[in-house]
Design a protein around this motif. Structure first.
Motif, PDB file in Angstrom:
ATOM      1  N   ALA A 201      -0.300  53.239  52.382  1.00 15.07           N
ATOM      2  CA  ALA A 201      -1.194  52.473  52.676  1.00 15.07           C
ATOM      3  C   ALA A 201      -1.490  51.020  52.098  1.00 15.07           C
ATOM      4  O   ALA A 201      -1.608  50.005  52.939  1.00 15.07           O
ATOM      5  N   GLY A 202      -1.381  51.069  50.828  1.00 20.42           N
ATOM      6  CA  GLY A 202      -1.339  49.759  50.285  1.00 20.42           C
ATOM      7  C   GLY A 202      -0.096  49.014  49.677  1.00 20.42           C
ATOM      8  O   GLY A 202       0.027  48.085  48.934  1.00 20.42           O
ATOM      9  N   HIS A 203       1.081  49.696  50.242  1.00 17.75           N
ATOM     10  CA  HIS A 203       2.407  49.168  50.003  1.00 17.75           C
ATOM     11  C   HIS A 203       2.792  47.932  50.824  1.00 17.75           C
ATOM     12  O   HIS A 203       2.674  47.978  52.063  1.00 17.75           O
ATOM     13  N   TRP A 204       3.373  46.983  50.091  1.00 13.62           N
ATOM     14  CA  TRP A 204       3.866  45.524  50.688  1.00 13.62           C
ATOM     15  C   TRP A 204       4.697  45.989  51.763  1.00 13.62           C
ATOM     16  O   TRP A 204       5.541  47.009  51.601  1.00 13.62           O
ATOM     17  N   GLY A 205       4.507  45.511  53.036  1.00  7.68           N
ATOM     18  CA  GLY A 205       5.500  45.684  54.173  1.00  7.68           C
ATOM     19  C   GLY A 205       5.415  47.035  54.995  1.00  7.68           C
ATOM     20  O   GLY A 205       6.157  47.120  55.820  1.00  7.68           O
ATOM     21  N   SER A 206       4.330  47.903  54.383  1.00  6.34           N
ATOM     22  CA  SER A 206       4.598  49.153  54.883  1.00  6.34           C
ATOM     23  C   SER A 206       3.653  49.256  56.181  1.00  6.34           C
ATOM     24  O   SER A 206       2.521  48.718  56.148  1.00  6.34           O
ATOM     25  N   GLU A 207       3.996  49.834  57.211  1.00  8.56           N
ATOM     26  CA  GLU A 207       3.074  50.078  58.350  1.00  8.56           C
ATOM     27  C   GLU A 207       3.086  51.412  58.722  1.00  8.56           C
ATOM     28  O   GLU A 207       3.983  52.370  58.451  1.00  8.56           O
ATOM     29  N   PRO A 208       1.779  51.873  59.365  1.00  6.39           N
ATOM     30  CA  PRO A 208       1.744  53.462  59.656  1.00  6.39           C
ATOM     31  C   PRO A 208       2.747  53.707  60.685  1.00  6.39           C
ATOM     32  O   PRO A 208       3.160  53.343  61.526  1.00  6.39           O
ATOM     33  N   ARG A 209       3.194  55.032  60.370  1.00  2.58           N
ATOM     34  CA  ARG A 209       3.914  55.630  61.451  1.00  2.58           C
ATOM     35  C   ARG A 209       3.409  56.529  62.323  1.00  2.58           C
ATOM     36  O   ARG A 209       2.565  57.494  62.144  1.00  2.58           O
ATOM     37  N   ASP A 210       3.584  56.197  63.731  1.00  2.80           N
ATOM     38  CA  ASP A 210       2.943  56.906  64.584  1.00  2.80           C
ATOM     39  C   ASP A 210       3.556  58.115  65.070  1.00  2.80           C
ATOM     40  O   ASP A 210       4.775  58.323  64.288  1.00  2.80           O
ATOM     41  N   PRO A 211       3.047  59.180  65.819  1.00  2.00           N
ATOM     42  CA  PRO A 211       3.768  60.475  66.077  1.00  2.00           C
ATOM     43  C   PRO A 211       5.078  60.219  66.718  1.00  2.00           C
ATOM     44  O   PRO A 211       6.228  61.064  66.170  1.00  2.00           O
ATOM     45  N   ALA A 212       5.253  59.317  67.515  1.00  2.00           N
ATOM     46  CA  ALA A 212       6.742  59.010  68.072  1.00  2.00           C
ATOM     47  C   ALA A 212       7.630  58.570  66.985  1.00  2.00           C
ATOM     48  O   ALA A 212       8.592  59.438  66.976  1.00  2.00           O
ATOM     49  N   ARG A 213       7.479  57.596  66.270  1.00  2.00           N
ATOM     50  CA  ARG A 213       8.177  57.236  65.426  1.00  2.00           C
ATOM     51  C   ARG A 213       8.613  58.000  64.245  1.00  2.00           C
ATOM     52  O   ARG A 213       9.522  58.483  63.698  1.00  2.00           O
ATOM     53  N   TRP A 214       7.460  58.915  63.896  1.00  2.00           N
ATOM     54  CA  TRP A 214       7.608  59.980  62.852  1.00  2.00           C
ATOM     55  C   TRP A 214       8.396  61.096  63.497  1.00  2.00           C
ATOM     56  O   TRP A 214       9.518  61.548  62.777  1.00  2.00           O
ATOM     57  N   ASP A 215       8.427  61.444  64.724  1.00  2.00           N
ATOM     58  CA  ASP A 215       9.221  62.415  65.271  1.00  2.00           C
ATOM     59  C   ASP A 215      10.790  61.998  65.303  1.00  2.00           C
ATOM     60  O   ASP A 215      11.679  62.807  64.825  1.00  2.00           O
ATOM     61  N   PHE A 216      10.941  60.694  65.412  1.00  2.00           N
ATOM     62  CA  PHE A 216      12.316  60.260  65.369  1.00  2.00           C
ATOM     63  C   PHE A 216      12.701  60.189  63.910  1.00  2.00           C
ATOM     64  O   PHE A 216      13.916  60.594  63.786  1.00  2.00           O
ATOM     65  N   THR A 217      11.889  60.017  63.041  1.00  2.00           N
ATOM     66  CA  THR A 217      12.391  60.133  61.359  1.00  2.00           C
ATOM     67  C   THR A 217      12.971  61.557  61.108  1.00  2.00           C
ATOM     68  O   THR A 217      13.777  61.747  60.702  1.00  2.00           O
ATOM     69  N   VAL A 218      11.840  62.631  61.451  1.00  2.00           N
ATOM     70  CA  VAL A 218      12.205  63.840  61.031  1.00  2.00           C
ATOM     71  C   VAL A 218      13.338  64.441  61.762  1.00  2.00           C
ATOM     72  O   VAL A 218      13.704  65.763  61.186  1.00  2.00           O
ATOM     73  N   ARG A 219      13.859  64.146  62.969  1.00  2.09           N
ATOM     74  CA  ARG A 219      14.674  64.613  63.657  1.00  2.09           C
ATOM     75  C   ARG A 219      16.126  63.885  63.751  1.00  2.09           C
ATOM     76  O   ARG A 219      16.973  64.054  64.611  1.00  2.09           O
ATOM     77  N   HIS A 220      15.964  62.774  63.060  1.00  5.94           N
ATOM     78  CA  HIS A 220      17.247  61.974  62.873  1.00  5.94           C
ATOM     79  C   HIS A 220      18.471  62.701  62.356  1.00  5.94           C
ATOM     80  O   HIS A 220      18.062  63.872  61.400  1.00  5.94           O
ATOM     81  N   PRO A 221      19.409  62.515  62.964  1.00  5.22           N
ATOM     82  CA  PRO A 221      20.735  63.506  62.624  1.00  5.22           C
ATOM     83  C   PRO A 221      21.190  63.339  61.329  1.00  5.22           C
ATOM     84  O   PRO A 221      21.845  64.144  60.718  1.00  5.22           O
ATOM     85  N   GLN A 222      20.837  62.322  60.587  1.00  8.41           N
ATOM     86  CA  GLN A 222      21.256  62.127  59.122  1.00  8.41           C
ATOM     87  C   GLN A 222      20.259  62.847  58.141  1.00  8.41           C
ATOM     88  O   GLN A 222      20.237  63.103  57.005  1.00  8.41           O
ATOM     89  N   LEU A 223      19.034  63.175  58.708  1.00  6.93           N
ATOM     90  CA  LEU A 223      18.018  63.813  57.804  1.00  6.93           C
ATOM     91  C   LEU A 223      18.266  65.262  57.485  1.00  6.93           C
ATOM     92  O   LEU A 223      19.001  65.822  58.573  1.00  6.93           O
ATOM     93  N   VAL A 224      18.279  65.635  56.425  1.00  8.17           N
ATOM     94  CA  VAL A 224      18.664  67.031  55.787  1.00  8.17           C
ATOM     95  C   VAL A 224      17.178  67.823  55.673  1.00  8.17           C
ATOM     96  O   VAL A 224      16.849  67.694  54.522  1.00  8.17           O
TER      97      VAL A 224
END
Length: 331
Positions: A201-224
């Motif tokens: 929350a206090g990191h420079w340039g960081s924005e909250p990840r909504d459920p849709a963006r998070w779902d893409f993050t954890v289902r990305h083909p390169q994520l292990v």
């Protein structure tokens, strides 16, 4: 308020290309352009097909209004650019590139000019003042940095990629009593998303990840998922820290080795100072090595006030590539 019409496309007579917006049908052509650029530029990371398809299907950034693509007379995509911004955010991010065979013709400048005009109109339509257009460029990519400098953008931040050989002894840093690791389950990762948003929350340039963006993050083909884990407080069951890791099989083409990469690492503020981040990194190294990786890697904001850079150095990571964040003020 709806998005305005996009600005005029670059001039065909000057660029030698025919311009229009990208569509979902252009994913393969766009990916082919990305691969030609990557072969010439050897970036530390480049977009996958899934990254490009996700952008072209995003409701937050209509590609008909936020992308530009230049095709030659044979219909081959030779240049492309996009802008994206989270609703309500005063920071818009860019991606752009030109086929190596078509560089030094002013096409990159034309794409960046279109991006600036496009996002300026979007900010105005949303009544956002003080907006900036942000572009990341590897420090070694001299033409890209020169283009941004000449356009009037300025460097606002530095980021560093770091690596650590797993042939070196992995520190023995178990979790403190009262905490346990939990391997990531993409189907049940909402507590990790919430922990991430709180941790950053206090990191420079960081924005909250909504459920849709998070779902893409954890289902990305390169994520292990097997290399990714959270830390649970056994007393409350709360998720208090986490580490998400990935593997890019093409990274070895420029580095000469396979690397497990920590994409996200965070500890919620109330649980900091207990060594949880160190324990997560050590556990990640063990999982990387068991998975056949030769190195562990991560990226860091070199001005991060949390002391992350010092932590990574203590854990044996050393710098490899530095990148710059360039901002162009749009209002």
């Amino acid at each position: 308020m709806t998005d305005p019409m996009p600005p005029d496309y670059p001039d065909r007579a000057r660029t030698g290309l025919c311009w229009r917006a990208l569509t979902p049908a252009d994913v393969e052509a766009w990916y082919a352009l990305v691969r030609r650029m990557a072969e010439a530029d050897q970036p530390v990371w480049s977009e996958t097909r899934e990254d490009l398809a996700e952008y072209l299907s995003s409701p937050a950034n209509d590609p008909a209004l936020t992308t530009v693509a230049g095709f030659d007379g044979a219909g081959t995509l030779r240049a492309a650019g996009r802008v994206s911004a989270r609703p309500g955010s005063a920071v818009a991010h860019t991606w752009g590139g030109v086929d190596p065979a078509w560089r030094r013709r002013g096409i990159g400048r034309a794409v960046y000019r279109w991006q600036r005009d496009c996002q300026h109109r979007r900010f105005a339509a949303a009544c956002i003042s003080g907006g900036v257009l942000r572009t990341m460029a590897e420090e070694r990519a001299q033409p890209h940095n020169a283009l941004l400098r000449a356009a009037g953008a300025g460097v606002v931040r530095y980021f560093t990629e770091m690596t650590r050989p797993l042939s070196q002894p992995i520190p023995d840093l178990p979790l403190p009593a009262g905490f346990v690791f939990a391997t990531l389950d993409p189907e049940d990762s909402e507590p990790v998303r919430l922990a991430h948003n709180e941790a950053f929350a206090g990191h420079w340039g960081s924005e909250p990840r909504d459920p849709a963006r998070w779902d893409f993050t954890v289902r990305h083909p390169q994520l292990v998922p097997a290399w990714s884990m959270s830390v649970l407080d056994t007393t409350t069951g709360e998720t208090v820290a986490y580490q998400l890791a990935s593997f890019d099989p093409e990274y070895r083409l420029q580095s000469g080795y396979d690397e497990g990469f920590t994409d996200l690492l965070g500890v919620r503020p109330a649980w900091r100072g207990r060594g949880l981040a160190s324990s997560l990194l050590a556990e990640a190294m063990r999982r990387f090595k068991a998975g056949g990786m030769a190195h562990a890697g991560l990226g860091v904001d070199t001005e991060n006030a949390s002391g992350a850079l010092a932590l990574y150095q203590r854990m044996g990571y050393t710098p490899t590539i530095r990148s710059r964040a360039w901002d162009f003020p749009l209002g």
